[in-house]
Design an enzyme around this catalytic site. Structure first.
Site, PDB file in Angstrom:
ATOM      1  N   TYR A  69      50.594  39.600  46.579  1.00 31.76           N
ATOM      2  CA  TYR A  69      49.409  40.016  45.826  1.00 31.76           C
ATOM      3  C   TYR A  69      48.256  40.301  46.781  1.00 31.76           C
ATOM      4  CZ  TYR A  69      46.443  40.261  41.662  1.00 31.76           C
ATOM      5  OH  TYR A  69      45.616  40.692  40.657  1.00 31.76           O
ATOM      6  N   ASN A 143      44.804  40.581  30.917  1.00 30.44           N
ATOM      7  CA  ASN A 143      45.388  41.763  30.271  1.00 30.44           C
ATOM      8  C   ASN A 143      44.438  42.500  29.329  1.00 30.44           C
ATOM      9  OD1 ASN A 143      48.704  40.255  30.110  1.00 30.44           O
ATOM     10  ND2 ASN A 143      47.740  41.423  31.734  1.00 30.44           N
ATOM     11  N   ASN A 169      54.715  49.074  26.961  1.00 26.44           N
ATOM     12  CA  ASN A 169      55.091  47.839  26.274  1.00 26.44           C
ATOM     13  C   ASN A 169      54.750  46.595  27.080  1.00 26.44           C
ATOM     14  OD1 ASN A 169      57.067  48.637  28.090  1.00 26.44           O
ATOM     15  ND2 ASN A 169      58.710  47.584  27.003  1.00 26.44           N
ATOM     16  N   ARG A 192      60.297  52.643  29.316  1.00 23.97           N
ATOM     17  CA  ARG A 192      61.639  52.818  29.861  1.00 23.97           C
ATOM     18  C   ARG A 192      62.672  52.861  28.741  1.00 23.97           C
ATOM     19  NH1 ARG A 192      62.148  48.159  34.322  1.00 23.97           N
ATOM     20  NH2 ARG A 192      61.220  47.017  32.580  1.00 23.97           N
ATOM     21  N   TYR A 261      46.744  50.980  38.199  1.00 24.37           N
ATOM     22  CA  TYR A 261      46.365  49.561  38.195  1.00 24.37           C
ATOM     23  C   TYR A 261      47.564  48.653  38.460  1.00 24.37           C
ATOM     24  CZ  TYR A 261      48.271  49.290  33.431  1.00 24.37           C
ATOM     25  OH  TYR A 261      49.097  49.321  32.336  1.00 24.37           O
ATOM     26  N   PHE A 286      42.385  50.746  40.318  1.00 22.09           N
ATOM     27  CA  PHE A 286      41.644  49.667  39.666  1.00 22.09           C
ATOM     28  C   PHE A 286      42.302  48.336  39.983  1.00 22.09           C
ATOM     29  CE2 PHE A 286      41.074  46.694  36.097  1.00 22.09           C
ATOM     30  CZ  PHE A 286      39.689  46.612  36.091  1.00 22.09           C
ATOM     31  N   TRP A 287      41.461  47.377  40.413  1.00 27.34           N
ATOM     32  CA  TRP A 287      41.916  45.997  40.648  1.00 27.34           C
ATOM     33  C   TRP A 287      40.925  45.072  39.967  1.00 27.34           C
ATOM     34  CZ3 TRP A 287      41.470  42.697  45.672  1.00 27.34           C
ATOM     35  CH2 TRP A 287      42.286  41.570  45.558  1.00 27.34           C
ATOM     36  N   LEU A 288      41.411  44.300  39.014  1.00 25.58           N
ATOM     37  CA  LEU A 288      40.540  43.460  38.198  1.00 25.58           C
ATOM     38  C   LEU A 288      39.785  42.436  39.032  1.00 25.58           C
ATOM     39  CD1 LEU A 288      39.609  42.760  35.305  1.00 25.58           C
ATOM     40  CD2 LEU A 288      41.538  41.151  35.188  1.00 25.58           C
TER      41      LEU A 288
END
EC number: 1.3.1.104
Length: 350
Positions: A69, A143, A169, A192, A261, A286-288
């Site tokens: 991460y 989320n 999903n 998918r 993201y 984008f990175w929270l």
């Protein structure tokens, strides 16, 4: 007699907390260890004792354990980025919280939520309302907040506009669908193919998805015909990368924006040069974590309040599967299985 009182006093000052710690960076199935540790009731003046109630298992949590991460948690640290707890005791210098308040992480730094009890500074905590289900509160920080910001921070969207997204999903994808529907924005949702495809299509449409198609179908002339009556999407949300991201860019309107993201495929985002030169497609990331670093508590409160309002109106729901903390291994395994369509949330008091 005095010695007996001292023993009683000592017992009252300590309680046991169960926690999941990162023993090494690697596969989550082998890199974690569960420990019991004593938590003292005697806290410093700016600290808060919190009994944790719920915490989800997010993909980002697994990435942190794997050591892949964007931020690193040292070996020995408690896993878990987000969760919700109830304040049990506050230090004498704490001004913004009181006993029985519900709190989530401030998200300014790694929190370590996979534990039954812990002590944090007041600055590491953020008060949340008591009328929202606690399992929802435990997931609000990542989320739903990501989905809200993706829809609000890159393109000025209006009622009747169209967006397209992959990984539809996922929990972010499901949140995007509901937040967009509440604003009258139409969604084209790419998922998918697989054994759960029809179930996923039904689930996404029940939540408000307008069009739900497979990755393979997006590449066909039939898909172009399917969306021909809709305005071209102004915004594309990419959590997959690779060929999937390329296809999203081709469907965008001229001057449209592709926001990445996530990278589930572990393949690079590749956009044809023609899309950049002749159609002026904008590529953003984008990175929270960075958003939380750069924005105030007031701005965060505004985002949370907007989501809470939709929850109260029953226009936003989270698909959650709860697991006892005592059955952590099973919960961890389930969180790594694709296709079940629900967020795994730990009940940290069971």
């Amino acid at each position: 007699m005095n010695s007996t009182r001292n023993i009683i006093s000592l017992v009252r000052r300590y309680s046991t907390s169960r926690s999941v710690k990162i023993a090494s960076h690697g596969s989550p199935s082998t890199a974690l260890k569960i420990e019991n540790e004593n938590i003292t009731d005697k806290i410093s003046n700016k600290d808060v004792l919190v009994e944790m109630l719920h915490a989800p298992i997010n993909p980002a949590d697994l990435n942190i354990i794997q050591g892949t991460y964007g931020t690193n948690v040292q070996v020995g640290g408690v896993a878990g980025m987000e969760g919700v707890g109830v304040v049990k005791k506050v230090g004498s210098g704490v001004t913004g919280l009181k006993e029985n308040d519900l709190v989530v992480p401030s998200m300014k730094q790694h929190f370590g939520s996979w534990r039954s009890k812990g002590v944090w500074s007041e600055q590491q905590l953020f008060k949340v309302p008591s009328d929202i289900p606690t399992e929802y509160l435990s997931t609000i920080s990542i989320n739903p907040t990501t989905a809200y910001l993706l829809l609000n921070d890159f393109v000025k969207l209006q009622q009747g506009d169209v967006i397209i997204q992959n990984a539809s999903n996922s929990m972010v994808g499901l949140s995007v669908i509901q937040l967009a529907k509440a604003r009258g924005i139409k969604t084209i949702n790419v998922i998918r193919d697989g054994s759960e495809f029809e179930d996923n299509v039904q689930r996404l449409k029940q939540l408000g998805g307008d069009i739900v198609v497979s990755e393979e179908y997006v590449r066909t002339p039939a898909f172009r015909k399917l969306i021909s009556d809709l305005p071209s999407p102004k915004l594309a949300l990419n959590a997959v990368g690779g060929q999937s991201a390329t296809e999203l860019s081709r469907i965008l309107a001229d001057n449209g924006t592709l926001v990445t993201y996530g990278g589930m495929s572990r393949e690079p985002v590749t956009i044809p040069t023609s899309q950049l030169i002749f159609r002026n497609i904008q590529i953003r990331g984008f990175w929270l974590n960075k958003w939380f670093e750069q924005h105030t508590d007031s701005e965060k409160q505004s985002v949370y309040d907007a989501i809470f309002d939709l929850i109260r109106k029953k226009q936003f729901k989270l698909l959650i599967e709860k697991h006892k903390f005592s059955e952590f291994d099973q919960a961890l395994l389930k969180s790594q299985q694709s296709g079940h369509g629900r967020k795994i949330v730990l009940d940290l008091q069971l």
